[in-house]
Design a protein around this motif. Structure first.
Motif, mmCIF file in Angstrom:
data_model
loop_
_atom_site.group_PDB
_atom_site.id
_atom_site.type_symbol
_atom_site.label_atom_id
_atom_site.label_comp_id
_atom_site.label_asym_id
_atom_site.label_seq_id
_atom_site.Cartn_x
_atom_site.Cartn_y
_atom_site.Cartn_z
ATOM 1 N N GLY A 386 0.827 -1.199 0.093
ATOM 2 C CA GLY A 386 -0.067 -0.175 0.208
ATOM 3 C C GLY A 386 0.758 1.209 -0.069
ATOM 4 N N ARG A 387 2.088 1.197 -0.131
ATOM 5 C CA ARG A 387 2.979 2.195 0.143
ATOM 6 C C ARG A 387 3.561 2.639 -1.471
ATOM 7 N NH1 ARG A 387 6.435 2.347 5.533
ATOM 8 N NH2 ARG A 387 6.217 4.698 5.291
ATOM 9 N N SER A 388 3.803 3.937 -1.752
ATOM 10 C CA SER A 388 4.658 4.090 -3.222
ATOM 11 C C SER A 388 5.787 4.151 -2.739
ATOM 12 C CB SER A 388 4.051 5.645 -3.321
ATOM 13 O OG SER A 388 4.694 6.146 -4.705
ATOM 14 N N VAL A 389 6.538 3.373 -3.528
ATOM 15 C CA VAL A 389 7.829 3.160 -3.704
ATOM 16 C C VAL A 389 8.698 3.447 -5.133
ATOM 17 C CG1 VAL A 389 9.935 1.370 -3.139
ATOM 18 C CG2 VAL A 389 7.669 1.236 -1.840
ATOM 19 N N VAL A 390 9.739 4.246 -4.829
ATOM 20 C CA VAL A 390 10.600 4.483 -6.055
ATOM 21 C C VAL A 390 12.016 4.037 -5.992
ATOM 22 C CG1 VAL A 390 11.306 6.344 -7.712
ATOM 23 C CG2 VAL A 390 9.023 6.368 -6.594
ATOM 24 N N VAL A 391 12.382 3.429 -6.798
ATOM 25 C CA VAL A 391 13.864 3.036 -6.560
ATOM 26 C C VAL A 391 14.434 3.080 -7.951
ATOM 27 C CG1 VAL A 391 15.185 0.855 -6.121
ATOM 28 C CG2 VAL A 391 12.970 1.052 -5.223
ATOM 29 N N GLY A 392 15.887 3.692 -7.841
ATOM 30 C CA GLY A 392 16.630 3.839 -9.017
ATOM 31 C C GLY A 392 17.958 4.810 -8.842
ATOM 32 N N GLY A 393 18.388 5.341 -9.811
ATOM 33 C CA GLY A 393 19.262 6.285 -9.911
ATOM 34 C C GLY A 393 18.810 7.492 -9.178
ATOM 35 N N THR A 394 19.626 8.441 -8.914
ATOM 36 C CA THR A 394 19.460 9.579 -7.945
ATOM 37 C C THR A 394 18.681 10.349 -8.766
ATOM 38 O OG1 THR A 394 21.667 10.461 -8.366
ATOM 39 C CG2 THR A 394 21.532 9.340 -6.347
ATOM 40 N N GLY A 395 18.893 10.771 -10.020
ATOM 41 C CA GLY A 395 18.148 11.734 -10.955
ATOM 42 C C GLY A 395 16.779 11.143 -11.227
ATOM 43 N N PHE A 396 16.849 9.849 -11.310
ATOM 44 C CA PHE A 396 15.400 9.340 -11.596
ATOM 45 C C PHE A 396 14.432 9.491 -10.511
ATOM 46 C CE2 PHE A 396 12.593 5.367 -11.142
ATOM 47 C CZ PHE A 396 11.867 5.467 -12.243
ATOM 48 N N VAL A 397 15.012 9.053 -9.430
ATOM 49 C CA VAL A 397 14.107 9.395 -8.037
ATOM 50 C C VAL A 397 13.856 10.700 -7.819
ATOM 51 C CG1 VAL A 397 14.057 8.782 -5.380
ATOM 52 C CG2 VAL A 397 14.972 7.083 -7.053
#
Length: 629
Positions: A386-397
């Motif tokens: 139920g939580r929004s998670v973003v993982v990746g390169g610093t620029g993408f996040v």
């Protein structure tokens, strides 16, 4: 004659010699003395003919071996009617050459695995459709589709917006690289991201990967073979034997004295004992997970003085791992890893898979993500619990959550920074790197202290900053970075001025250097098939410490073989003197030589009991790990 054909020929010669001796013995026991002598002679002649051919070939190569003594003894015995003695010598000689052939057989195999890694066909765009065409039909300018997991069949440039490539097999760089439009792609690189278009710039035969194949083949052909250990004493022993036989004949006027001397001088203990000791060493090394491809590499291993090491997959594990987790919210490091790994299950990117593997290694159970959005080569957004998670390169996040900066100072050379955001806020950073193997420091200390290695160098395709950071504190004698495959070969050849060179590597880019080195060692558990084929030794267990066991076994096997040579020479000389004074007939000399054979072979078999300072492991060769990168 090819290696396999030569081995069959030596088996046939051995069978003929054994059949001749056995048939003659049976006829002699039946009272058919004349036929017995004919049978013994018939068994000797083919062995003698093969021996003369081999002697002529050796002389054309500028080599003088102990085979000449065996030829003289058989010829003299036949000439003076001592056919039984000649048959015994023929059996001893043919048996010795068979054992030597067995020891060195299949030391080099074809490059089938290396060549098979490149696909035989490619997917080419033509008239708005996709066609599968053979590699030979691809010409510069053709547009190809490289699907996820495909190996780039030719050199070219990226025609899509981006491409994510695993170039570890070509450059040694463990981290996948992201290439943008118009950037160059090396053939042999694996597509680690989404499908992309490749514009061919060279034909397959002219591409980087094909060049590496040629380098391996040329390096293998240029490596000079080692002479047999026994042949190092051949000229002196040959002169002594001939002089003593001639003196005995001249002083007594009895040619049988000369025959007896030559029969005893036949160097079968040397021909037999050396390969037996080395084959025993090969068997013992295999018990410890060290596959040595023949007696010559075993002998060379014991004499290496310079060690050249690849980095990725050799000194390091070759797989990125999480080395630290920084958190900026109320979440713990394990919670940040839990959420990041759960989201990354949706991606096939190598970094994402490394994060997932790290979480599972810690026993973390990962839920399935939902509402997945992936930008290939940049990152993943998903919902986890139920939580929004973003993982990746610093620029993408940063772009996804509207942040202006990441407080992390940036990764060190050789490491990768992965940012993690939860519910619109930066939650932490995962730092991944390809760390040194746990056994690396101990291995380097042990190999320098106990095994005569005087000089240790690193040779890698990685950037210099990455190479120096990874090897800091290891006490290497030199670091050579950003090397191409042909530059690694040049380094190996240059270092030969300091003594025999051992090269250890695991990638396709290491294969030419492994083939050029005096002794090439491949990390076979997860290394490339090309390196395993080019190398003289393959470590079937993914552990550098196994090489220490192999070095110890090689050194002690060579010592036992040398002891057998010295013992065989001493006993043979003693028997020659006795024969010269008339105390031994030719047949008695042949029997004595058989007793000497048994003694030196029993000594050689001590190599089967060598126990290096480590516990052996069971290696399931019929279920061996893949050697493909």
């Amino acid at each position: 004659m090819g290696g396999e054909g030569s081995a069959r020929f030596k088996v046939a010669i051995l069978v003929i010699a054994l059949a001749g001796l056995a048939t003659g013995a049976g006829l002699w026991l039946a009272g058919r003395t004349g036929l017995a002598e004919m049978a013994w002679a018939a068994g000797v002649v083919p062995v003698l003919a093969a021996l003369v051919v081999e002697i002529v070939r050796s002389l054309f190569r500028g080599e003088v071996g102990l085979d000449i003594v065996a030829a003289l003894s058989m010829s003299a015995a036949l000439a003076f009617g001592e056919t039984l003695a000649a048959a015994v010598v023929a059996l001893m000689y043919s048996g010795g050459t068979f054992l030597e052939s067995f020891a060195e057989g299949h030391a080099r195999r074809e490059m089938r695995d290396l060549l098979s890694r490149v696909p035989r066909s490619a997917t080419r765009y033509r008239d708005g459709a996709l066609d599968e065409v053979p590699l030979g039909e691809i010409v510069p300018g053709d547009l190809l589709l490289i699907r996820q997991g495909d190996v780039a069949p030719v050199d070219g440039t990226v025609e899509s917006e981006r491409a994510v490539l695993d170039q570890s097999a070509m450059t040694g760089e463990s981290m996948p690289v992201k290439l943008m439009r118009r950037q160059e792609v090396m053939s042999g690189s694996t597509n680690a991201g989404e499908a992309f278009d490749l514009r061919a710039s060279r034909r397959a035969a002219e591409s980087t990967y094909a060049g590496i194949v040629r380098l391996v083949e040329e390096a293998q052909q240029s490596k000079a073979p080692m002479s047999r250990m026994a042949d190092r004493y051949s000229i002196l022993f040959l002169l002594v034997a001939v002089a003593l036989a001639a003196a005995a004949w001249w002083m007594t006027g009895d040619p049988i004295r000369a025959v007896a001397v030559l029969v005893v001088a036949t160097p079968c203990p040397l021909i037999l004992a050396v390969p037996v000791a080395l084959v025993a060493g090969l068997s013992r090394a295999a018990h410890y997970g060290v596959l040595i491809k023949g007696a010559k590499p075993l002998e060379a291993l014991a004499q290496a003085q310079t060690l050249i090491l690849d980095k990725t997959g050799t000194l390091t594990d070759g797989r990125p791992r999480i080395v630290s987790i920084d958190t900026y919210a109320e979440l713990s490091p394990d919670e940040v890893l839990y959420l990041a790994a759960a989201a990354d299950q949706a991606s096939k990117h190598p970094i994402a898979q490394a994060i997932v593997a790290s979480a599972r290694a810690r026993g973390i159970l990962l839920p399935a993500p939902t509402e997945i959005q992936e930008v290939p080569g940049e990152g993943v957004a998903a919902r986890v619990d139920g939580r929004s998670v973003v993982v990746g390169g610093t620029g993408f996040v940063r772009r996804r959550i509207g942040a202006t900066r990441n407080p992390h100072q940036g990764p060190k050379a050789g490491s990768v920074l992965v940012a993690v955001a939860v519910d619109g806020q930066l939650a932490g950073n995962l730092v991944l790197a390809d760390p040194l193997r746990l056994e690396t420091a101990g291995f380097l200390a042990g190999i320098r202290r106990h095994h005569g290695i005087r000089r240790i160098l690193l040779a890698t395709g990685d950037r210099r900053a990455v190479a120096e950071a990874a090897t800091e504190g290891l006490g290497l004698d030199g670091v050579r970075a950003e090397l191409t495959p042909d530059q690694k070969v040049l380094l190996v050849l240059t270092e030969r001025k300091n003594g025999p060179v051992m090269m250890v590597g695991d990638g396709v880019n290491d294969a030419p250097a492994l083939a050029a080195a005096d002794i090439g060692v491949a990390m076979g558990a997860r290394g490339a098939a090309a390196s395993a084929e080019a190398a003289d030794i393959v470590l079937m267990v993914d552990d550098l410490g196994r090489l220490l066991a192999g070095l110890e076994i090689a050194s002690r096997s060579r010592q036992i073989a040398l002891e057998s040579v010295i013992a065989g020479l001493g006993l043979s000389v003693t028997g020659m003197v006795a024969a010269a004074f008339g105390y031994l007939t030719p047949v008695e000399g042949a029997v004595l030589q058989e007793a000497i054979d048994v003694a030196v072979i029993l000594n050689a078999l001590r190599a089967l009991r060598i126990s290096p300072s480590m516990e052996p492991v069971e290696v399931a060769y019929d279920h061996a790990p893949s050697m493909q990168h």
